[in-house]
Design a protein around this motif. Sequence first.
Motif, PDB file in Angstrom:
ATOM      1  N   GLU A 101       0.260 -11.519  -2.194  1.00 30.79           N
ATOM      2  CA  GLU A 101       0.284 -10.642  -1.033  1.00 30.79           C
ATOM      3  C   GLU A 101       0.272  -9.205  -1.534  1.00 30.79           C
ATOM      4  N   ALA A 102      -0.584  -8.384  -0.958  1.00 31.14           N
ATOM      5  CA  ALA A 102      -0.727  -7.005  -1.428  1.00 31.14           C
ATOM      6  C   ALA A 102      -0.611  -6.026  -0.276  1.00 31.14           C
ATOM      7  N   ARG A 103      -0.080  -4.852  -0.588  1.00 27.35           N
ATOM      8  CA  ARG A 103      -0.019  -3.738   0.347  1.00 27.35           C
ATOM      9  C   ARG A 103      -0.682  -2.537  -0.323  1.00 27.35           C
ATOM     10  N   VAL A 104      -1.564  -1.861   0.405  1.00 19.66           N
ATOM     11  CA  VAL A 104      -2.265  -0.690  -0.125  1.00 19.66           C
ATOM     12  C   VAL A 104      -1.896   0.504   0.741  1.00 19.66           C
ATOM     13  N   ILE A 105      -1.442   1.563   0.102  1.00 14.71           N
ATOM     14  CA  ILE A 105      -0.848   2.703   0.801  1.00 14.71           C
ATOM     15  C   ILE A 105      -1.619   3.972   0.451  1.00 14.71           C
ATOM     16  N   PHE A 106      -2.111   4.671   1.470  1.00 16.31           N
ATOM     17  CA  PHE A 106      -2.761   5.970   1.282  1.00 16.31           C
ATOM     18  C   PHE A 106      -1.880   7.000   1.983  1.00 16.31           C
ATOM     19  N   GLU A 107      -0.900   7.522   1.276  1.00 16.99           N
ATOM     20  CA  GLU A 107       0.106   8.367   1.901  1.00 16.99           C
ATOM     21  C   GLU A 107      -0.469   9.707   2.362  1.00 16.99           C
ATOM     22  N   ASP A 108      -1.379  10.261   1.569  1.00 14.21           N
ATOM     23  CA  ASP A 108      -1.978  11.546   1.934  1.00 14.21           C
ATOM     24  C   ASP A 108      -3.437  11.540   1.463  1.00 14.21           C
ATOM     25  N   ASP A 109      -4.031  12.706   1.277  1.00 16.45           N
ATOM     26  CA  ASP A 109      -5.444  12.739   0.887  1.00 16.45           C
ATOM     27  C   ASP A 109      -5.644  12.699  -0.626  1.00 16.45           C
ATOM     28  N   VAL A 110      -4.558  12.432  -1.378  1.00 18.60           N
ATOM     29  CA  VAL A 110      -4.646  12.367  -2.835  1.00 18.60           C
ATOM     30  C   VAL A 110      -4.039  11.088  -3.395  1.00 18.60           C
ATOM     31  N   HIS A 111      -2.836  10.753  -2.947  1.00 22.64           N
ATOM     32  CA  HIS A 111      -2.048   9.694  -3.575  1.00 22.64           C
ATOM     33  C   HIS A 111      -2.246   8.332  -2.909  1.00 22.64           C
ATOM     34  N   ALA A 112      -2.166   7.278  -3.747  1.00 19.79           N
ATOM     35  CA  ALA A 112      -2.279   5.905  -3.259  1.00 19.79           C
ATOM     36  C   ALA A 112      -1.392   4.999  -4.107  1.00 19.79           C
ATOM     37  N   SER A 113      -0.920   3.907  -3.491  1.00 19.69           N
ATOM     38  CA  SER A 113      -0.134   2.893  -4.197  1.00 19.69           C
ATOM     39  C   SER A 113      -0.658   1.515  -3.832  1.00 19.69           C
ATOM     40  N   VAL A 114      -0.600   0.611  -4.806  1.00 19.21           N
ATOM     41  CA  VAL A 114      -0.931  -0.787  -4.572  1.00 19.21           C
ATOM     42  C   VAL A 114       0.269  -1.624  -4.988  1.00 19.21           C
ATOM     43  N   LEU A 115       0.832  -2.381  -4.043  1.00 20.79           N
ATOM     44  CA  LEU A 115       1.964  -3.270  -4.306  1.00 20.79           C
ATOM     45  C   LEU A 115       1.466  -4.703  -4.200  1.00 20.79           C
ATOM     46  N   GLN A 116       1.746  -5.505  -5.221  1.00 20.87           N
ATOM     47  CA  GLN A 116       1.321  -6.898  -5.200  1.00 20.87           C
ATOM     48  C   GLN A 116       2.488  -7.792  -5.601  1.00 20.87           C
ATOM     49  N   ILE A 117       2.630  -8.927  -4.924  1.00 20.37           N
ATOM     50  CA  ILE A 117       3.669  -9.871  -5.276  1.00 20.37           C
ATOM     51  C   ILE A 117       3.084 -11.272  -5.293  1.00 20.37           C
ATOM     52  N   VAL A 118       3.349 -12.003  -6.377  1.00 21.48           N
ATOM     53  CA  VAL A 118       2.963 -13.407  -6.489  1.00 21.48           C
ATOM     54  C   VAL A 118       4.122 -14.225  -5.939  1.00 21.48           C
ATOM     55  N   GLU A 119       3.912 -14.878  -4.809  1.00 21.23           N
ATOM     56  CA  GLU A 119       5.012 -15.506  -4.084  1.00 21.23           C
ATOM     57  C   GLU A 119       5.762 -16.540  -4.919  1.00 21.23           C
ATOM     58  N   ASP A 120       5.047 -17.418  -5.615  1.00 18.48           N
ATOM     59  CA  ASP A 120       5.698 -18.526  -6.315  1.00 18.48           C
ATOM     60  C   ASP A 120       6.626 -18.056  -7.429  1.00 18.48           C
ATOM     61  N   SER A 121       6.238 -17.029  -8.144  1.00 18.39           N
ATOM     62  CA  SER A 121       7.022 -16.578  -9.291  1.00 18.39           C
ATOM     63  C   SER A 121       7.928 -15.388  -8.992  1.00 18.39           C
ATOM     64  N   GLY A 122       7.724 -14.750  -7.831  1.00 20.92           N
ATOM     65  CA  GLY A 122       8.503 -13.562  -7.522  1.00 20.92           C
ATOM     66  C   GLY A 122       8.106 -12.353  -8.352  1.00 20.92           C
ATOM     67  N   THR A 123       6.934 -12.410  -8.998  1.00 17.57           N
ATOM     68  CA  THR A 123       6.482 -11.317  -9.857  1.00 17.57           C
ATOM     69  C   THR A 123       5.785 -10.246  -9.031  1.00 17.57           C
ATOM     70  N   SER A 124       6.200  -9.008  -9.216  1.00 16.35           N
ATOM     71  CA  SER A 124       5.613  -7.883  -8.484  1.00 16.35           C
ATOM     72  C   SER A 124       4.948  -6.922  -9.446  1.00 16.35           C
ATOM     73  N   GLN A 125       3.873  -6.307  -8.983  1.00 12.47           N
ATOM     74  CA  GLN A 125       3.207  -5.262  -9.752  1.00 12.47           C
ATOM     75  C   GLN A 125       3.036  -4.051  -8.858  1.00 12.47           C
TER      76      GLN A 125
END
Length: 296
Positions: free
Chosen positions: A42-66
């Motif tokens: 499951e991923a979330r992509v965030i464009f907070e302003d006209d410069v910065h961005a974040s990508v959050l990803q989590i693998v459900e089975d292992s609980g591993t986040s990037q």
Amino acid sequence: MKRILIPLAALMVSSCIIDPLYIQMPGTYWSYDAETSSGHVEARVIFEDDVHASVLQIVEDSGTSQTQHGTYTTDGHRVILSGEGWSNNIQFVRTFSHLKNNSTNRNMSPLRPKSWESMAGSVWCTLENGNMRVAMFPDGSKCLQAGFKNVSHEEGVPYGWEWKTSDYSLSGSHLTAGNIKATLFHDFMVVDTLGVFMCSNPFEENATNELKNTVWTCGGVSSYPGLLIFTGTKTFTRILVASKLIYQVKEGTYSFDGASITFNMDGKQETCPLSGDRFTWYEKTFTRNSTPGSLP
């Protein structure tokens, strides 16, 4: 047959006219799911302003986040995310009405802020520029912030834990807690230009024992840091850092007899003698944090 030649200047004008018709990214938030060799992501992509961005990803089975925080640019239908230390840029496709996952060509779901009545029982975590950031809300009024500088112990750069306790207030989807000013969503918050994942079930409100609401840390000069929170009389949350971008969150149950702690997680059990303010579990030694130590 006559050839129709379009002057280059006209093409440039047309491009300038078309670009505003594409969906504009600043202040937008997106979600997508993907099946990978590691499991369902499951991923979330965030464009907070006209410069910065974040990508959050989590693998459900292992609980591993990037977590990847960087900047982005747009070029026609392309949206290109990049950051220092990233192995590859991340690209998405924007249309006149949607944002698409470039690898699957599937429309992503737009997300909107969510109003929260209370933060009580939630734990949030992210990695940013090689630093770990955690915010814990054990009740309806207090927030404990924990941070670990320089998680990979880069030579010549200070490293170690920092702690801060503050009151917090809510106004719909807006949170203020000390130096945190965030916008809340269903399972993540946006602090300044950073995305932060929620990573725990609620704390137990009733009953208590000596361990409930205490925070323990692990990690030394040669190992990545970790955090263990006894969220109740039977439950805990463990966060372990694996790199500058990756951490793992797991939850489990425990029992405590005053002299030892028996942990149950992923179908495995281990009993760990408690020696003063420390114990060793899965070859990692956890030490109780005492300043401010316990959650309020």
